[in-house]
Design an enzyme around this catalytic site. Structure first.
Site, PDB file in Angstrom:
ATOM      1  CG  ASP A  37       0.750 -51.938  23.614  1.00 31.13           C
ATOM      2  OD1 ASP A  37       1.155 -51.139  24.469  1.00 31.13           O
ATOM      3  OD2 ASP A  37       1.040 -51.836  22.409  1.00 31.13           O
ATOM      4  CD  GLU A  69       9.254 -40.163  11.447  1.00 32.30           C
ATOM      5  OE1 GLU A  69       8.764 -40.739  10.466  1.00 32.30           O
ATOM      6  OE2 GLU A  69      10.482 -40.104  11.653  1.00 32.30           O
TER       7      GLU A  69
END
Length: 746
Positions: free
Chosen positions: A275, A483
């Site tokens: 990542d 979100e």
């Protein structure tokens, strides 16, 4: 004048000479073995590696790779996104967010979507490559899908997943990867990536230092099955390791996950990618936002490469030459990981002449074409979940006056979710409704409420319309400003996670005001339809009470407004199902940081939720009957066929998602209450019946022991067939009763 002519001639001769040199250089480079398509990929890869310096090797193992002019190698960036359409790259078809695709419960539809995405990706790459553009988000290696399990509704990135269930995630994810990668025996259409490996689902704020503790049982019952399916069945090309640690070891150097499970047990042959920026967490101290497992960048880079990670999203691998000099790693070990990585580029045809790859012929005309927009609309229609309807829906489209209001009615942001593409025709919910009503009808729109803060002005002209309109359509919910991922959710004080389960208080207050106004004349109460946007469960208890109908539309993509109108006005009946359980409150759940599955999801909850997994209403009703098993006594190695009769008992044509759940009635260890094992989407005319058949393999009866091993124990198993999970709450809310049959496994 003569001097000027002489100068012109000299310049022309120089241009001709340079052109000749360039042609010779290009011809010489193209004659090198790694350009020879008659050789095997392994031979070509080894030839290329043999020509690189150590510094060049390191540079080719980071996401943004530079050109190597002497070898005629163009720049390439591995970082590309295609979560629900080609993302961050320009015009593309924007499909509903991944959680919406999960809500369709339709793996065939997922394949159609990802096939369109990979067509558009190739078309976009073809035109940019021809132009000589090689920027980030312009390549063919896509870091999608996200197949983490949405175990807790607080996780802001849950919208990127297909929900809380490993079986559903496996089926949708496998189909999605197959559509992205194509079926050509010689070339990948695009390269997909299964992420984030493994046991990764928040909290977002501490993801760079968090240690997720998962028992062997939870690993193999919940967190690993989808990854295994994508590796073994879909042959996914790459896997992304997560930021966090799992059971005390950072995921990008986790021997158990990468070596023992991924490589040895599953036989994964593709490349592993970090990542983005994950290696910097290795040399950032504990307590300061990192894992603190090494002291320097060189140590971190060496550790991750030696652990089997070929590609660094970031720049930490620029320390590999230093690591070699310090004896932390050998160049041979670097070569081994670079070879795995380069195979992906060769499979994509990036070292072959343009035209030799069948996907080079895909024209840009496919991008956001009429056909692709129609598919986006179809997916949006099938993803939307009707949570309540007291009979007000479907609406007539020729009423005298409609009132559309709410913070998300005219918002483009709520169409998108995160990791999105763009195009010039994003249809908002307001626009979709406006286009669907008759010319003689009147429509008034007012914002009415902000997304997540109270209005400063005490006077609000909007609410009065609820009393003088035939229907009020209020569009509530959240957006990716509240979100999503750390860094993207710019209006979140919790890095994108939703630690407050409720709708913003000002939205509920506005809905209360609308209800009061709509009910002002008891003899002529006006209906309210609530449209809810978002990518995660929300406390909708008061919305359920105040509204006459509630439709959850997720982040529905470019055709979202049209799809909402299609459902509101009955052009299609809603057929989406919840891919995640909606608890009544966060008090029903364990703490966010607790990765034990006990008490989580429909499989392990022992309390009644607000809305159950698999739940979703229609404009018609269905019955389930005459369930039969091909044999009620089977061996542990036998398949069993289960059939059930499904009847449309209402007056509206509709699609229904038939769901099959299995429950182990007596086991030696704790097992799920029941678990999804099959699903099928069917179409039924009014009063029509169909016999739906499922074949269950022995895997459906497996039990995961506490040590993570799998066995099938003898005993009775109950099989449920219905339009929702078998939670009691499903039937209280209007889902049809289940049909059940018990079989014995010997």
């Amino acid at each position: 004048m003569r001097d000027i002519s002489r100068y012109t001639v000299l310049v022309l001769l120089l241009v001709v000479h340079l052109h000749s040199v360039a042609q010779t250089k290009n011809k010489n480079s193209q004659s090198m073995a790694f350009y020879n398509t008659s050789l095997s990929i392994d031979e070509r890869v080894q030839d290329l590696i043999s020509r690189l310096t150590l510094e060049e090797k390191a540079a080719q193992m980071m996401n943004s790779t530079p050109a190597i002019e002497r070898l005629n190698i163009k720049p390439y960036d591995y970082w590309n996104e295609a979560l629900h359409g080609v993302g961050r790259s320009g015009v593309a078809t924007v499909f509903p967010q991944a959680i919406g695709l999960g809500a369709t419960f339709d793996s065939d539809l997922a394949y159609r979507v990802s096939s369109v995405i990979s067509d558009e990706a190739r078309a976009m790459y073809n035109v940019t490559n021809a132009k000589g553009y090689h920027t980030q988000y312009g390549g063919l290696t896509f870091w999608t899908p996200n197949i983490n399990i949405f175990r807790d509704p607080r996780w802001g990135r849950g919208q990127e997943t297909y929900g809380e269930d490993p079986f559903l995630t496996s089926k949708i994810g496998t189909s999605f990867v197959k559509g992205l990668q194509g079926d050509n025996p010689n070339y990948l259409k695009t390269a997909a990536c299964a992420k984030h490996f493994a046991v990764h689902s928040g909290p977002e704020k501490v993801r760079h230092e968090f240690n997720a503790e998962a028992t062997p049982k939870d690993l193999w019952e919940t967190y690993l099955p989808a990854f295994q399916s994508l590796v073994e069945e879909a042959k996914v090309e790459s896997v992304m390791c997560a930021y966090n640690s799992t059971n005390g070891e950072p995921c990008c150097s986790n021997k158990y996950l990468i070596t023992d499970v991924l490589r040895k047990q599953w036989g994964f042959k593709g490349h592993v990618v970090t990542d983005c920026g994950a290696i910097s967490d290795y040399y950032t101290a504990k307590g300061k936002g990192g894992h603190g497992v090494v002291a320097t960048k060189a140590e971190g880079a060496a550790l991750v490469v030696k652990s089997g990670v070929s590609l660094n999203c970031g720049s930490s691998y620029d320390a590999l030459p230093e690591a070699v000099k310090k004896g932390l790693i050998t160049e041979k070990e670097i070569d081994a990981q670079l070879a795995i990585l380069l195979k992906t580029r060769f499979k994509l045809g990036l070292f072959d002449k343009v035209g030799s790859n069948p996907y080079d012929a895909i024209s840009y005309e496919v991008v956001n074409s009429k056909e692709h927009r129609a598919l986006a609309r179809e997916v949006a229609q099938k993803s939307m979940v009707l949570l309540k309807n007291n009979g007000i829906l479907p609406l007539q489209n020729d009423l005298q006056k409609y009132f559309v209001t709410g913070p998300n009615a005219s918002s483009i942001e709520v169409l998108l979710g995160n990791y999105y593409g763009i195009n010039p025709n994003m249809v908002t919910i307001l626009e979709g409704i406006t286009a669907a009503i008759k010319p003689e009808s009147k429509l008034e729109y007012r914002l009415g409420a902000m997304l997540n803060k109270p209005s400063i002005n005490p006077i609000n002209y909007a609410t009065g319309n609820a009393g003088n309109s035939d229907v009020t359509i209020v569009v509530l919910g959240v957006s990716s400003t509240l979100e999503g991922e750390e860094g993207d959710s710019i209006d979140s004080d919790s890095a994108g996670d939703r630690l407050n389960y409720d709708l913003p208080a000002n939205q509920i207050e506005y809905l209360r005001d609308l209800r009061k106004t709509a009910d002002k004349k008891p003899e002529n109460k006006k209906p309210i339809v609530a449209i809810v946007t978002g990518g995660s469960p929300i406390n909708l208890s008061e919305v359920q009470e105040l509204a006459d109908a509630v439709l959850l539309v997720w982040y529905p993509g470019e055709e979202g407004g049209n799809a909402v109108a299609d459902i509101l006005f009955g052009k299609v009946a809603p057929s989406g199902k919840l891919p995640i359980t909606f608890p009544k409150s966060l008090a029903q759940l364990p703490p966010f940081e607790d990765y034990s599955m006990k008490g989580r999801t429909y499989k392990y909850m022992n309390v009644d939720p607000m809305y159950p997994f698999g739940f979703g209403l229609s404009y018609t009703t269905f019955s389930y009957s005459d369930i039969k098993a091909s044999s009620k006594n089977i061996s542990k190695k036998e398949d069993v066929t289960v059939t059930v009769k499904v009847t449309n008992t209402g007056k509206v044509k509709s699609e229904e998602v038939v769901q099959l759940y299995v429950s182990d009635l007596k086991a030696s260890v704790d097992v799920p209450n029941f678990q999804l094992n099959a699903m099928k989407r069917i179409v039924l005319e009014p009063n029509e019946s169909k016999e739906v058949s499922f074949q269950l393999t022995p895997k459906a009866f497996e039990m995961v022991k506490n040590d993570g091993s799998k066995i099938i124990e003898s005993g009775d198993f109950k099989i449920y067939a219905g339009g929702s999970s078998p939670m009691k709450r499903s039937f209280e809310l209007g889902a049809p009763q289940m049909a059940e049959v018990i079989i014995n496994v010997k």
